[in-house]
Design a protein around this motif. Structure first.
Motif, PDB file in Angstrom:
ATOM      1  N   GLN A   9      -1.325   0.002  -3.752  1.00  0.00           N
ATOM      2  CA  GLN A   9      -0.154  -0.184  -2.813  1.00  0.00           C
ATOM      3  C   GLN A   9      -0.799   0.155  -0.723  1.00  0.00           C
ATOM      4  O   GLN A   9       0.017  -0.163   0.133  1.00  0.00           O
ATOM      5  CB  GLN A   9       0.800   1.107  -3.082  1.00  0.00           C
ATOM      6  CG  GLN A   9      -0.001   2.494  -3.060  1.00  0.00           C
ATOM      7  CD  GLN A   9      -0.186   3.270  -1.864  1.00  0.00           C
ATOM      8  OE1 GLN A   9       0.807   2.729  -1.259  1.00  0.00           O
ATOM      9  NE2 GLN A   9      -1.042   3.726  -2.190  1.00  0.00           N
ATOM     10  N   ALA A  10      -1.621   0.911  -0.841  1.00  0.00           N
ATOM     11  CA  ALA A  10      -2.465   1.126   0.298  1.00  0.00           C
ATOM     12  C   ALA A  10      -3.207  -0.104   0.733  1.00  0.00           C
ATOM     13  O   ALA A  10      -3.075  -0.002   2.044  1.00  0.00           O
ATOM     14  CB  ALA A  10      -3.751   2.429  -0.002  1.00  0.00           C
ATOM     15  N   GLU A  16       5.335  -6.744   2.791  1.00  0.00           N
ATOM     16  CA  GLU A  16       5.478  -6.935   0.720  1.00  0.00           C
ATOM     17  C   GLU A  16       5.976  -4.774   1.288  1.00  0.00           C
ATOM     18  O   GLU A  16       6.737  -5.152  -0.716  1.00  0.00           O
ATOM     19  CB  GLU A  16       3.325  -6.461   1.336  1.00  0.00           C
ATOM     20  CG  GLU A  16       2.897  -8.096   1.139  1.00  0.00           C
ATOM     21  CD  GLU A  16       1.734  -7.728   1.448  1.00  0.00           C
ATOM     22  OE1 GLU A  16       0.732  -9.432   1.547  1.00  0.00           O
ATOM     23  OE2 GLU A  16       0.981  -6.884   1.940  1.00  0.00           O
ATOM     24  N   GLN A  17       5.751  -3.827   1.069  1.00  0.00           N
ATOM     25  CA  GLN A  17       6.114  -2.758   0.497  1.00  0.00           C
ATOM     26  C   GLN A  17       7.693  -2.923   0.832  1.00  0.00           C
ATOM     27  O   GLN A  17       8.201  -2.624   0.157  1.00  0.00           O
ATOM     28  CB  GLN A  17       6.250  -1.471   2.226  1.00  0.00           C
ATOM     29  CG  GLN A  17       4.082  -1.086   1.908  1.00  0.00           C
ATOM     30  CD  GLN A  17       4.059  -0.352   2.423  1.00  0.00           C
ATOM     31  OE1 GLN A  17       5.004   0.514   3.230  1.00  0.00           O
ATOM     32  NE2 GLN A  17       3.251   0.085   3.078  1.00  0.00           N
ATOM     33  N   SER A  18       8.494  -3.928   2.174  1.00  0.00           N
ATOM     34  CA  SER A  18       9.545  -3.631   1.676  1.00  0.00           C
ATOM     35  C   SER A  18      10.304  -5.179   1.144  1.00  0.00           C
ATOM     36  O   SER A  18      11.812  -4.865   0.281  1.00  0.00           O
ATOM     37  CB  SER A  18       9.903  -4.552   3.463  1.00  0.00           C
ATOM     38  OG  SER A  18      11.275  -4.595   3.176  1.00  0.00           O
ATOM     39  N   HIS A  96       8.347   4.172   4.372  1.00  0.00           N
ATOM     40  CA  HIS A  96       8.390   1.895   3.905  1.00  0.00           C
ATOM     41  C   HIS A  96       8.082   1.970   2.812  1.00  0.00           C
ATOM     42  O   HIS A  96       8.888   0.511   2.369  1.00  0.00           O
ATOM     43  CB  HIS A  96       6.859   0.940   4.985  1.00  0.00           C
ATOM     44  CG  HIS A  96       7.332   1.488   6.640  1.00  0.00           C
ATOM     45  ND1 HIS A  96       8.507   0.665   7.155  1.00  0.00           N
ATOM     46  CD2 HIS A  96       6.792   2.701   7.169  1.00  0.00           C
ATOM     47  CE1 HIS A  96       8.316   0.958   8.483  1.00  0.00           C
ATOM     48  NE2 HIS A  96       6.784   2.096   8.285  1.00  0.00           N
ATOM     49  N   LEU A  97       7.966   2.625   2.050  1.00  0.00           N
ATOM     50  CA  LEU A  97       7.845   2.970   0.368  1.00  0.00           C
ATOM     51  C   LEU A  97       8.233   3.768  -0.498  1.00  0.00           C
ATOM     52  O   LEU A  97       9.132   3.628  -0.953  1.00  0.00           O
ATOM     53  CB  LEU A  97       6.151   2.330  -0.096  1.00  0.00           C
ATOM     54  CG  LEU A  97       5.595   1.897  -0.926  1.00  0.00           C
ATOM     55  CD1 LEU A  97       5.598   0.851  -1.060  1.00  0.00           C
ATOM     56  CD2 LEU A  97       4.204   1.874  -1.768  1.00  0.00           C
ATOM     57  N   MET A  98       7.696   4.256  -0.771  1.00  0.00           N
ATOM     58  CA  MET A  98       8.194   5.995  -1.521  1.00  0.00           C
ATOM     59  C   MET A  98       9.177   6.499  -1.162  1.00  0.00           C
ATOM     60  O   MET A  98       9.453   7.492  -1.507  1.00  0.00           O
ATOM     61  CB  MET A  98       7.264   6.670  -2.675  1.00  0.00           C
ATOM     62  CG  MET A  98       6.952   5.361  -3.608  1.00  0.00           C
ATOM     63  SD  MET A  98       7.781   4.430  -5.218  1.00  0.00           S
ATOM     64  CE  MET A  98       8.012   3.058  -4.092  1.00  0.00           C
ATOM     65  N   VAL A 109      14.560  15.104  -1.839  1.00  0.00           N
ATOM     66  CA  VAL A 109      14.411  14.384  -0.627  1.00  0.00           C
ATOM     67  C   VAL A 109      15.920  13.312   0.472  1.00  0.00           C
ATOM     68  O   VAL A 109      16.063  13.200  -0.244  1.00  0.00           O
ATOM     69  CB  VAL A 109      13.766  12.368  -1.908  1.00  0.00           C
ATOM     70  CG1 VAL A 109      12.881  11.732  -0.954  1.00  0.00           C
ATOM     71  CG2 VAL A 109      12.312  12.998  -2.527  1.00  0.00           C
ATOM     72  N   THR A 110      14.576  13.383   1.470  1.00  0.00           N
ATOM     73  CA  THR A 110      15.508  13.260   2.361  1.00  0.00           C
ATOM     74  C   THR A 110      15.180  11.882   3.959  1.00  0.00           C
ATOM     75  O   THR A 110      15.390  11.584   4.551  1.00  0.00           O
ATOM     76  CB  THR A 110      16.067  14.149   3.326  1.00  0.00           C
ATOM     77  OG1 THR A 110      14.635  14.585   3.614  1.00  0.00           O
ATOM     78  CG2 THR A 110      16.331  16.086   2.823  1.00  0.00           C
ATOM     79  N   THR A 111      13.625  11.335   3.201  1.00  0.00           N
ATOM     80  CA  THR A 111      13.171  10.510   3.952  1.00  0.00           C
ATOM     81  C   THR A 111      13.480   9.157   3.010  1.00  0.00           C
ATOM     82  O   THR A 111      13.047   9.235   1.690  1.00  0.00           O
ATOM     83  CB  THR A 111      12.174  11.001   4.334  1.00  0.00           C
ATOM     84  OG1 THR A 111      11.019  11.254   4.042  1.00  0.00           O
ATOM     85  CG2 THR A 111      12.015  11.555   5.203  1.00  0.00           C
ATOM     86  N   GLY A 112      13.126   7.796   3.816  1.00  0.00           N
ATOM     87  CA  GLY A 112      12.712   6.908   3.178  1.00  0.00           C
ATOM     88  C   GLY A 112      13.448   5.939   2.558  1.00  0.00           C
ATOM     89  O   GLY A 112      15.051   6.921   2.002  1.00  0.00           O
TER      90      GLY A 112
END
Length: 392
Positions: A9-10, A16-18, A96-98, A109-112
């Motif tokens: 993933q890195a 691609e993440q999207s 952008h990912l998790m 969880v408040t982000t992403g």
């Protein structure tokens, strides 16, 4: 047909993440995703704390990946190498990912895009108290498995041994899953915390990236120990022996049918995948006589049998650039994860490279462009290296 490549993933760029996150959200919208949460929460010993742990999760992940491909053809589940991306600020936790850690207090969880208030990600309330995603990174256990933990585990044989449990045999499977040694698999679930802790852990989509890495390590162990077979062959509880069908799929889905991951149609970027199309992603390779072609078909970049990398025009075979390594016994050309394109001879000596390897160039990609340039770009589209120096 080219094998599907599961990548770190890195090494993914934002686009691609999207695409991956879009597909997860679409499976959730269609109601398919929650079926996997229920299935995992109900499987018990047939998929956990016994020899079938790795085969069962390989099949579970493969079926989920196939559903993702019904949304986005060719999509592969990325893996999370927690030995390198091991902090609460690692790339996997970006918006952008998790998404990130849970906030203080309720651990929400408040982000992403998996935050309840952002992407409307609703968790299935099985063994959990909230329908919003929670995480507690590093709260329940202070650190993730290390590279040395993994190296030690990969040296362990046999695959499994009697009494086929999680506490009394120092087998590979037990080192990777159970409570022997560094407790690798379980340690990651505990470190993430929140909804990753109960059996309904697919509520947190990081579950899939974690298990892709677990599967990658099993594949690596299989490669490094070709003389080792799956154990038990027989005599263990039903569902744990190699010929046994696996619950809930049964039929031809046996433990034996999962043992060769390449036969299932996928590989990992640590297995030297062949470059495809007009580009080389991190880990991709070219060997003698393999080539890339620009999208417009006008230019070819090839690793020749004489050991030379050459870029040329297809209409007149004019050479535009070459690495000057002709006469070197051909080995492999690799787009390395640190952003360096390198050529190694048959004796694994590096004979040429772009000298672009650095932390800031990590995850760069090589392209054969429609205008006749061979170029390396960072994931943010910053140009790192280009040949020839003038437009052709």
């Amino acid at each position: 047909m080219m094998a599907l490549v599961r990548r770190d993933q890195a090494m993914l760029n934002y686009a691609e993440q999207s695409v991956f996150v879009d597909a997860l959200l679409e499976l959730k919208r269609r109601g398919i995703y929650d079926g996997y949460i229920r299935q995992h929460s109900q499987i018990g010993y047939n998929g956990h704390m016994g020899p079938a742990f790795l085969p069962w999760h390989r099949e579970f992940l493969r079926r989920f990946e196939q559903d993702l491909q019904k949304v986005t053809p060719g999509l592969a589940v990325p893996y999370w190498d927690w030995t390198t991306d091991s902090s609460p600020y690692a790339s996997i936790w970006s918006d952008h990912l998790m998404g990130g850690n849970g906030r203080d207090g309720d651990r929400k969880v408040t982000t992403g895009r998996f935050a309840f208030d952002v992407g409307k990600w609703v968790c299935l309330k099985i063994d959990i108290a909230t329908n919003y995603l929670t995480r507690e990174l590093g709260v329940h256990i202070g650190s993730l498995p290390t590279a040395q933990n993994v190296a030690d585990c990969l040296q362990t044989t046999p695959y499994d041994s009697e009494p086929w449990d999680t506490t009394s045999n120092p087998s590979f499977r037990n080192q990777l899953e159970g409570w022997i040694g560094p407790n690798i698999h379980n340690r990651v679930h505990e470190w993430v915390g929140g909804h990753m802790r109960p059996l309904s852990s697919p509520n947190d989509p990081v579950f899939w990236l974690h298990h892709a890495n677990i599967d990658r390590l099993w594949a690596q162990w299989q490669y490094e120990h070709p003389d080792q077979i799956y154990q038990p062959q027989h005599g263990a509880p039903q569902g744990q022996n190699e010929p046994d069908a696996m619950d809930p799929w049964f039929g031809n889905t046996t433990i034996a049918s999962t043992l060769n991951h390449q036969a299932l149609g996928y590989i990992y970027d640590t297995e030297w995948p062949a470059a495809q199309g007009d580009r080389m992603l991190p880990g991709d390779t070219l060997v003698a006589d393999q080539y890339l072609i620009s999208e417009n078909g006008a230019y070819t970049f090839t690793y020749q049998k004489n050991g030379n990398l050459v870029l040329y025009r297809n209409d007149n075979n004019a050479e535009l650039w070459a690495s000057g390594t002709e006469g070197k016994s051909p080995g492999v050309c690799i787009m390395q994860p640190d952003g360096d394109l390198a050529v190694y001879d048959a004796d694994s000596n590096r004979v040429w490279h772009t000298n672009t390897g650095s932390q800031k160039n990590r995850a760069s990609r090589f392209y054969v462009q429609y205008d006749g340039h061979a170029s390396i770009y960072r994931p943010d589209s910053t140009l790192v290296w280009r040949k020839p120096d003038t437009t052709t």
